[in-house]
Design an enzyme around this catalytic site. Structure first.
Site, PDB file in Angstrom:
ATOM      1  N   SER A 186       0.831  -1.213   0.000  1.00 58.70           N
ATOM      2  CA  SER A 186       0.000   0.000   0.000  1.00 58.70           C
ATOM      3  C   SER A 186       0.864   1.261   0.000  1.00 58.70           C
ATOM      4  O   SER A 186       1.823   1.363   0.770  1.00 58.70           O
ATOM      5  CB  SER A 186      -0.904   0.015   1.227  1.00 58.70           C
ATOM      6  OG  SER A 186      -1.608   1.239   1.272  1.00 58.70           O
ATOM      7  N   SER A 240      -0.733   4.238   0.396  1.00 62.89           N
ATOM      8  CA  SER A 240      -1.527   5.235   1.138  1.00 62.89           C
ATOM      9  C   SER A 240      -0.725   5.851   2.288  1.00 62.89           C
ATOM     10  O   SER A 240      -0.801   7.068   2.503  1.00 62.89           O
ATOM     11  CB  SER A 240      -2.808   4.608   1.680  1.00 62.89           C
ATOM     12  OG  SER A 240      -3.656   4.269   0.617  1.00 62.89           O
ATOM     13  N   LYS A 262     -13.118  -4.920   2.653  1.00 55.82           N
ATOM     14  CA  LYS A 262     -14.045  -3.793   2.418  1.00 55.82           C
ATOM     15  C   LYS A 262     -15.511  -4.170   2.644  1.00 55.82           C
ATOM     16  O   LYS A 262     -16.304  -3.335   3.051  1.00 55.82           O
ATOM     17  CB  LYS A 262     -13.876  -3.262   0.993  1.00 55.82           C
ATOM     18  CG  LYS A 262     -12.631  -2.431   0.784  1.00 55.82           C
ATOM     19  CD  LYS A 262     -12.631  -1.831  -0.616  1.00 55.82           C
ATOM     20  CE  LYS A 262     -11.338  -1.083  -0.886  1.00 55.82           C
ATOM     21  NZ  LYS A 262     -11.292  -0.479  -2.221  1.00 55.82           N
ATOM     22  N   ASN A 281     -14.426   1.812   2.666  1.00 57.32           N
ATOM     23  CA  ASN A 281     -12.961   1.934   2.588  1.00 57.32           C
ATOM     24  C   ASN A 281     -12.406   2.965   3.566  1.00 57.32           C
ATOM     25  O   ASN A 281     -11.204   3.156   3.630  1.00 57.32           O
ATOM     26  CB  ASN A 281     -12.487   2.243   1.155  1.00 57.32           C
ATOM     27  CG  ASN A 281     -12.725   3.693   0.782  1.00 57.32           C
ATOM     28  OD1 ASN A 281     -13.568   4.372   1.357  1.00 57.32           O
ATOM     29  ND2 ASN A 281     -11.978   4.178  -0.197  1.00 57.32           N
ATOM     30  N   ASP A 318     -14.223   5.598  -2.718  1.00 53.53           N
ATOM     31  CA  ASP A 318     -13.757   5.178  -4.051  1.00 53.53           C
ATOM     32  C   ASP A 318     -14.619   5.780  -5.161  1.00 53.53           C
ATOM     33  O   ASP A 318     -14.103   6.190  -6.207  1.00 53.53           O
ATOM     34  CB  ASP A 318     -13.782   3.650  -4.183  1.00 53.53           C
ATOM     35  CG  ASP A 318     -12.597   2.984  -3.498  1.00 53.53           C
ATOM     36  OD1 ASP A 318     -11.563   3.655  -3.305  1.00 53.53           O
ATOM     37  OD2 ASP A 318     -12.707   1.791  -3.159  1.00 53.53           O
ATOM     38  N   GLY A 339     -14.911  -6.114 -14.823  1.00 52.44           N
ATOM     39  CA  GLY A 339     -14.745  -6.483 -13.412  1.00 52.44           C
ATOM     40  C   GLY A 339     -16.032  -6.272 -12.650  1.00 52.44           C
ATOM     41  O   GLY A 339     -16.923  -5.524 -13.110  1.00 52.44           O
ATOM     42  N   ALA A 340     -16.167  -6.969 -11.528  1.00 49.90           N
ATOM     43  CA  ALA A 340     -17.386  -6.831 -10.712  1.00 49.90           C
ATOM     44  C   ALA A 340     -17.054  -6.977  -9.228  1.00 49.90           C
ATOM     45  O   ALA A 340     -17.887  -7.373  -8.434  1.00 49.90           O
ATOM     46  CB  ALA A 340     -18.419  -7.871 -11.139  1.00 49.90           C
ATOM     47  N   TYR A 348      -3.106   1.378 -10.688  1.00 53.25           N
ATOM     48  CA  TYR A 348      -2.242   2.566 -10.635  1.00 53.25           C
ATOM     49  C   TYR A 348      -0.765   2.204 -10.507  1.00 53.25           C
ATOM     50  O   TYR A 348       0.093   3.085 -10.518  1.00 53.25           O
ATOM     51  CB  TYR A 348      -2.656   3.469  -9.457  1.00 53.25           C
ATOM     52  CG  TYR A 348      -2.696   2.746  -8.145  1.00 53.25           C
ATOM     53  CD1 TYR A 348      -1.533   2.528  -7.417  1.00 53.25           C
ATOM     54  CD2 TYR A 348      -3.886   2.247  -7.638  1.00 53.25           C
ATOM     55  CE1 TYR A 348      -1.563   1.829  -6.228  1.00 53.25           C
ATOM     56  CE2 TYR A 348      -3.923   1.552  -6.457  1.00 53.25           C
ATOM     57  CZ  TYR A 348      -2.758   1.352  -5.754  1.00 53.25           C
ATOM     58  OH  TYR A 348      -2.784   0.653  -4.579  1.00 53.25           O
TER      59      TYR A 348
HETATM   60  P1  NAP Z   1     -11.567  -7.499  -6.007  1.00 56.08           P
HETATM   61  O1  NAP Z   1     -12.806  -7.173  -5.255  1.00 56.08           O
HETATM   62  O2  NAP Z   1     -10.701  -8.613  -5.558  1.00 56.08           O
HETATM   63  O3  NAP Z   1     -12.011  -7.752  -7.543  1.00 56.08           O
HETATM   64  C1  NAP Z   1     -11.072  -8.177  -8.499  1.00 56.08           C
HETATM   65  C2  NAP Z   1     -11.721  -8.170  -9.876  1.00 56.08           C
HETATM   66  O4  NAP Z   1     -10.700  -8.498 -10.841  1.00 56.08           O
HETATM   67  C3  NAP Z   1     -12.844  -9.202 -10.041  1.00 56.08           C
HETATM   68  O5  NAP Z   1     -13.798  -8.692 -10.934  1.00 56.08           O
HETATM   69  C4  NAP Z   1     -12.084 -10.396 -10.661  1.00 56.08           C
HETATM   70  O6  NAP Z   1     -12.911 -11.251 -11.411  1.00 56.08           O
HETATM   71  C5  NAP Z   1     -11.151  -9.654 -11.592  1.00 56.08           C
HETATM   72  N1  NAP Z   1      -9.967 -10.462 -11.964  1.00 56.08           N
HETATM   73  C6  NAP Z   1      -8.903 -10.759 -11.188  1.00 56.08           C
HETATM   74  N2  NAP Z   1      -8.018 -11.500 -11.874  1.00 56.08           N
HETATM   75  C7  NAP Z   1      -8.549 -11.686 -13.121  1.00 56.08           C
HETATM   76  C8  NAP Z   1      -8.116 -12.360 -14.285  1.00 56.08           C
HETATM   77  N3  NAP Z   1      -6.943 -13.019 -14.330  1.00 56.08           N
HETATM   78  N4  NAP Z   1      -8.905 -12.332 -15.384  1.00 56.08           N
HETATM   79  C9  NAP Z   1     -10.093 -11.678 -15.372  1.00 56.08           C
HETATM   80  N5  NAP Z   1     -10.560 -11.016 -14.290  1.00 56.08           N
HETATM   81  C10 NAP Z   1      -9.792 -11.018 -13.170  1.00 56.08           C
HETATM   82  O7  NAP Z   1     -10.591  -6.211  -6.068  1.00 56.08           O
HETATM   83  P2  NAP Z   1     -11.022  -4.676  -6.107  1.00 56.08           P
HETATM   84  O8  NAP Z   1     -10.991  -4.100  -4.751  1.00 56.08           O
HETATM   85  O9  NAP Z   1     -12.266  -4.544  -6.915  1.00 56.08           O
HETATM   86  O10 NAP Z   1      -9.764  -4.028  -6.883  1.00 56.08           O
HETATM   87  C11 NAP Z   1      -9.570  -4.298  -8.261  1.00 56.08           C
HETATM   88  C12 NAP Z   1      -8.434  -3.422  -8.810  1.00 56.08           C
HETATM   89  O11 NAP Z   1      -8.770  -2.044  -8.687  1.00 56.08           O
HETATM   90  C13 NAP Z   1      -7.104  -3.599  -8.085  1.00 56.08           C
HETATM   91  O12 NAP Z   1      -6.076  -3.599  -9.051  1.00 56.08           O
HETATM   92  C14 NAP Z   1      -7.011  -2.381  -7.212  1.00 56.08           C
HETATM   93  O13 NAP Z   1      -5.669  -1.981  -6.942  1.00 56.08           O
HETATM   94  C15 NAP Z   1      -7.699  -1.342  -8.085  1.00 56.08           C
HETATM   95  N6  NAP Z   1      -8.255  -0.227  -7.311  1.00 56.08           N
HETATM   96  C16 NAP Z   1      -7.768   1.017  -7.593  1.00 56.08           C
HETATM   97  C17 NAP Z   1      -8.259   2.102  -6.911  1.00 56.08           C
HETATM   98  C18 NAP Z   1      -7.732   3.466  -7.225  1.00 56.08           C
HETATM   99  O14 NAP Z   1      -7.933   4.381  -6.408  1.00 56.08           O
HETATM  100  N7  NAP Z   1      -7.086   3.676  -8.366  1.00 56.08           N
HETATM  101  C19 NAP Z   1      -9.245   1.940  -5.911  1.00 56.08           C
HETATM  102  C20 NAP Z   1      -9.723   0.648  -5.654  1.00 56.08           C
HETATM  103  C21 NAP Z   1      -9.202  -0.437  -6.364  1.00 56.08           C
HETATM  104  P3  NAP Z   1     -13.638 -12.528 -10.718  1.00 56.08           P
HETATM  105  O15 NAP Z   1     -14.876 -11.988 -10.062  1.00 56.08           O
HETATM  106  O16 NAP Z   1     -13.908 -13.427 -11.854  1.00 56.08           O
HETATM  107  O17 NAP Z   1     -12.652 -13.089  -9.731  1.00 56.08           O
END
Ligand code: NAP
Length: 283
Positions: free
Chosen positions: A19, A21, A70, A91, A106, A131-132, A229
């Site tokens: 992290s 942050s 979360k 968050n 977020d 993504g979901a 990021y």
């Molecule tokens: P999460 O709840 O674990 O969700 C992960 C997502 O990625 C799910 O939709 C998962 O699909 C998909 N995924 C993972 N590996 C995959 C693969 N090999 N092929 C296809 N789909 C895949 O995580 P999250 O909290 O949503 O975070 C997701 C991303 O957003 C991270 O990289 C995080 O760092 C980023 N993020 C950035 C910010 C920002 O401020 N820029 C804020 C929050 C999060 P399944 O459901 O099929 O597993």
């Protein structure tokens, strides 16, 4: 001379060593001369309840919450902000005299990045979300409140995309937006805005040099946003630029969601430039 008592804020996650942050939040606290220390609080799932009780019992200011907590943290808190309830994820926690309130910054961070750094008008736009997971939920509810024309959710695990679509359809604010689900790997249908919320492209992961989208799905006139990021310039962002699309990286959202947390904890305006500068040498 009185010595100021230092209060703590921490980021709760597992693992948490990645992290950044702590770096930009500490720079912001220091800039404003606030006696607050931002720490990493690595917390395995079976210790989450103890961690939350510790914040409630102590005089800590609050916390950020990240993967994988979360959603599971929600029932452990005393109050949940309306947007966080709709998203189903928290968050940011603030401790007000032993009462813990949960927020989700977020969505606000993403929308602010679209307006400020992407110069995007979101109303009436057709948007595809890849993504979901937790981040997708925040982005989707944020976009719903901006009255986009349509939201299409496309996720590797289709049941999760369907659950998010159901939540959006049943949301009280959903009226003007058409919600659909697209099977993973399908033709994108050339939406106006594409948002990657998957982990694909993230440094250190299995798919760090991969893109969630084929370059043929991107074209001039389209906006491609990546929430990843680290690195700031992901494979998706590079391909989108080559295809002539406008791009928005994950860094502005990261800073703005953090700035919104900062403002909840301190009641002070976050020094955005200081926060951006603190990340420059890291990413
Ligand atoms: P999460 O709840 O674990 O969700 C992960 C997502 O990625 C799910 O939709 C998962 O699909 C998909 N995924 C993972 N590996 C995959 C693969 N090999 N092929 C296809 N789909 C895949 O995580 P999250 O909290 O949503 O975070 C997701 C991303 O957003 C991270 O990289 C995080 O760092 C980023 N993020 C950035 C910010 C920002 O401020 N820029 C804020 C929050 C999060 P399944 O459901 O099929 O597993």
């Amino acid at each position: 001379m009185s010595v100021q008592h230092t209060r703590q804020v921490g980021v709760i996650g597992y693992p948490i060593s990645h992290s950044i942050s702590p770096i930009f939040q500490q720079a912001a606290f220091d800039q404003l001369g606030l006696a607050i220390r931002y720490e990493r609080w690595e917390t395995p799932p079976d210790q989450l309840a103890t961690r939350i009780s510790g914040i409630r019992a102590g005089d800590g200011l609050g916390a950020n919450v990240t993967v994988p907590h979360k959603e599971t943290v929600v029932p452990l808190l005393d109050n949940i902000d309306e947007l966080a309830l709709r998203i189903g994820a928290v968050n940011t926690i603030v401790n007000r005299q032993g009462v813990l309130s949960g927020y989700n910054t977020d969505a606000r961070g993403f929308i602010r990045a679209c307006h400020t750094d992407g110069n995007l008008e979101l109303k009436n736009k057709r948007v595809l979300i890849l993504g979901a997971g937790g981040a997708a939920r925040a982005v989707a509810f944020g976009l719903l409140d901006e009255a986009v024309k349509s939201l299409t959710v496309c996720n590797r695990t289709q049941a999760r995309a369907e659950a998010l679509a159901e939540a959006l359809i049943h949301d009280a604010y959903a009226a003007p937006t058409e919600i659909t689900v697209l099977p993973w790997g399908s033709d994108s249908g050339k939406p106006e805005i594409i948002v990657n919320t998957t982990n694909i492209g993230m440094a250190g992961g299995e798919n760090s040099d991969a893109s969630p989208l084929d370059p043929l799905q991107m074209e001039p006139g389209m906006v491609v946003c990546d929430l990843v990021y680290n690195p700031v310039e992901t494979r998706l962002i590079k391909l989108a630029k080559e295809a002539g699309a406008q791009v928005l990286t994950g860094l502005p959202m990261l800073i703005y969601q953090g700035a919104a947390s900062f403002e909840i904890w301190t009641g002070r305006e976050a020094p955005i430039n200081v926060m951006f500068n603190a990340t420059k040498h890291l990413l």
